[in-house]
Motif scaffolding. Structure first.
Motif, PDB file in Angstrom:
ATOM      1  N   GLN A 190      -5.043 -19.264  15.772  1.00  0.00           N
ATOM      2  CA  GLN A 190      -5.407 -19.070  17.163  1.00  0.00           C
ATOM      3  C   GLN A 190      -4.368 -19.736  18.062  1.00  0.00           C
ATOM      4  O   GLN A 190      -3.806 -20.777  17.733  1.00  0.00           O
ATOM      5  CB  GLN A 190      -6.789 -19.665  17.446  1.00  0.00           C
ATOM      6  CG  GLN A 190      -7.927 -18.985  16.699  1.00  0.00           C
ATOM      7  CD  GLN A 190      -8.222 -17.593  17.230  1.00  0.00           C
ATOM      8  OE1 GLN A 190      -8.327 -17.404  18.427  1.00  0.00           O
ATOM      9  NE2 GLN A 190      -8.341 -16.626  16.325  1.00  0.00           N
ATOM     10  N   CYS A 191      -4.143 -19.119  19.220  1.00  0.00           N
ATOM     11  CA  CYS A 191      -3.187 -19.659  20.179  1.00  0.00           C
ATOM     12  C   CYS A 191      -3.715 -20.962  20.778  1.00  0.00           C
ATOM     13  O   CYS A 191      -4.872 -21.035  21.201  1.00  0.00           O
ATOM     14  CB  CYS A 191      -2.949 -18.640  21.287  1.00  0.00           C
ATOM     15  SG  CYS A 191      -1.857 -19.205  22.608  1.00  0.00           S
ATOM     16  N   VAL A 192      -2.885 -21.986  20.801  1.00  0.00           N
ATOM     17  CA  VAL A 192      -3.241 -23.275  21.393  1.00  0.00           C
ATOM     18  C   VAL A 192      -2.414 -23.423  22.672  1.00  0.00           C
ATOM     19  O   VAL A 192      -1.242 -23.826  22.637  1.00  0.00           O
ATOM     20  CB  VAL A 192      -2.966 -24.441  20.423  1.00  0.00           C
ATOM     21  CG1 VAL A 192      -3.416 -25.760  21.049  1.00  0.00           C
ATOM     22  CG2 VAL A 192      -3.673 -24.210  19.087  1.00  0.00           C
ATOM     23  N   ILE A 193      -3.023 -23.103  23.805  1.00  0.00           N
ATOM     24  CA  ILE A 193      -2.311 -23.089  25.071  1.00  0.00           C
ATOM     25  C   ILE A 193      -1.768 -24.462  25.438  1.00  0.00           C
ATOM     26  O   ILE A 193      -0.701 -24.583  26.064  1.00  0.00           O
ATOM     27  CB  ILE A 193      -3.219 -22.552  26.196  1.00  0.00           C
ATOM     28  CG1 ILE A 193      -3.463 -21.050  25.998  1.00  0.00           C
ATOM     29  CG2 ILE A 193      -2.603 -22.785  27.569  1.00  0.00           C
ATOM     30  CD1 ILE A 193      -2.214 -20.201  26.130  1.00  0.00           C
ATOM     31  N   SER A 194      -2.467 -25.516  25.050  1.00  0.00           N
ATOM     32  CA  SER A 194      -1.986 -26.860  25.381  1.00  0.00           C
ATOM     33  C   SER A 194      -0.621 -27.130  24.755  1.00  0.00           C
ATOM     34  O   SER A 194       0.222 -27.814  25.348  1.00  0.00           O
ATOM     35  CB  SER A 194      -3.001 -27.915  24.916  1.00  0.00           C
ATOM     36  OG  SER A 194      -3.210 -27.836  23.509  1.00  0.00           O
ATOM     37  N   LYS A 195      -0.372 -26.587  23.556  1.00  0.00           N
ATOM     38  CA  LYS A 195       0.941 -26.740  22.935  1.00  0.00           C
ATOM     39  C   LYS A 195       2.007 -26.011  23.748  1.00  0.00           C
ATOM     40  O   LYS A 195       3.118 -26.518  23.942  1.00  0.00           O
ATOM     41  CB  LYS A 195       0.921 -26.188  21.501  1.00  0.00           C
ATOM     42  CG  LYS A 195       0.112 -27.002  20.514  1.00  0.00           C
ATOM     43  CD  LYS A 195       0.262 -26.414  19.119  1.00  0.00           C
ATOM     44  CE  LYS A 195      -0.489 -27.241  18.078  1.00  0.00           C
ATOM     45  NZ  LYS A 195      -0.322 -26.684  16.712  1.00  0.00           N
TER      46      LYS A 195
END
Length: 388
Positions: A370-375
């Motif tokens: 899943q995409c981790v926007i915080s990264k």
């Protein structure tokens, strides 16, 4: 003299016989140890493939009775082994099934979907991003989509053309219809292929066939690869070229090791204008690649650009705009941060993923993909402070 003979007979002769029998005993014992110490079946992938008698296997043979060693030559172990060693098959090379066929109804779908997306883009920056992938690039593609998720002008003008349906399903499971993905239902090219393998070259040729469909339908586009890292929305560097007075048919990056040779151009990202020159270029490249299955698309492009084939106009992005894998070798404190960094000079999907992860360019959750926007946010903030 008599005493010396007596000493020789009483001391040296017995010692000689002791040494003789010990040597015979030790040699016999060593022979019977060959079966258990020579090689283990679990390590066959790391060593040579052998047949009985130590002959090397070159193609397709089955490994059998590999542990007998010297004993088999002496008549031991052939009929007295109660348990036959497990058959171990060498790794088979994937069968070359030829260049994937691009059927007429598929060409029509690609043209219609691309035109529909182009119609939604804002003028005067009328072009779309196109990536052509197979299932092996699923994770890399999800990572790129995550990398560019906060860039305003990327997803709304991107079309992913996947050779299989599973990749599009994986993309839609996270992004719905935010990013366009169409499947060509080609199911026999799902795995990753090393650079130089015929299957790898076939995919490059297939990609050229798809690019020719886009050009023949007057669709301006930027060919991209999803193993690249985007540090900043590159709309500016592409849009400025499309509205500039300077003519071009295609614009491609320079190689970092440019030494003035004819093959100084890299293949992507490639900005392709909707011109007669680009049409003739794509047609010629497609014909050459399909007629000679050993040719690489990048080599053909360099040849056509160098000869200005039919008046072809090829221009270049600057290295500070689009960099290649040599960028990693530059001094970290002084190197310029490009808009796009290609992940080349590094073969194999896993190696590319590892390289990105080690450099902080991997944005997916480890277990779920899943995409981790915080990264992504931390990554963009880190490089936004550097001059672009």
């Amino acid at each position: 003299m008599g005493r010396l003979r007596l000493a020789f007979r009483n001391v040296l002769v017995p010692l000689f016989f002791v040494y003789f029998f010990l040597h015979i005993g030790f040699t016999t014992w060593k022979l019977f140890q060959v079966d258990s110490t020579r090689i283990g079946y679990e390590n066959l992938k790391d060593g040579p493939l052998l047949l009985k008698g130590g002959r090397h296997v070159r193609k397709g043979n089955v490994i059998e009775a590999i542990g007998y060693g010297k004993l088999s030559a002496m008549g031991f172990g052939r009929n007295k082994m109660k348990k036959k060693p497990k058959l171990v098959h060498p790794v088979l090379r994937p069968k070359d099934v030829g260049i994937p066929e691009l059927q007429e109804h598929v060409k029509l779908r690609v043209a219609l979907e691309s035109q529909a997306l182009l119609n939604k883009t804002s003028s005067p920056f009328n072009f779309i991003y196109v990536a052509i992938i197979n299932n092996a690039h699923e994770r890399m593609t999800l990572n790129w989509i995550c990398n560019t998720a906060t860039m305003d002008n990327v997803h709304n003008r991107t079309i992913i053309i996947s050779m299989d349906s599973a990749t599009c399903s994986a993309i839609r499971s996270q992004w719905d219809e935010t990013i366009k993905c169409i499947s060509l239902e080609i199911e026999n090219y799902k795995t990753g292929y090393d650079w130089g393998k015929q299957q790898y070259i076939n995919i490059l040729t297939f990609r050229a066939n798809v690019m020719e469909v886009l050009s023949s339908n007057d669709i301006p586009y930027v060919l991209i690869e999803t193993d690249a890292v985007w540090f900043k929305d590159p709309l500016t560097i592409f849009a400025n070229r499309t509205i500039a007075e300077e003519d071009f048919d295609i614009i491609v990056p320079v190689k970092g090791n440019d030494g003035g040779r004819w093959d100084t151009l890299a293949f992507d990202p490639m900005l392709v204008a909707a011109t007669n020159g680009s049409k003739m270029f794509m047609e010629e490249m497609k014909n050459r690649l399909n007629s000679d299955m050993k040719l690489y698309d990048q080599d053909v492009m360099n040849q056509l650009c160098a000869s200005q084939h039919n008046g072809l106009v090829c221009r270049q992005f600057e290295y500070k705009e689009v960099a290649d894998g040599n960028w990693f070798q530059l001094d970290e404190q002084t190197r310029e941060t490009p808009y796009i960094l290609n992940n080349n000079f590094n073969t194999g999907i896993k190696n590319k993923e590892t390289k990105q992860a080690l450099n902080g360019f991997w944005f997916l959750a480890t277990k779920t993909n899943q995409c981790v926007i915080s990264k992504v946010t931390r990554f963009l903030e880190k490089y936004a402070t550097r001059e672009l």
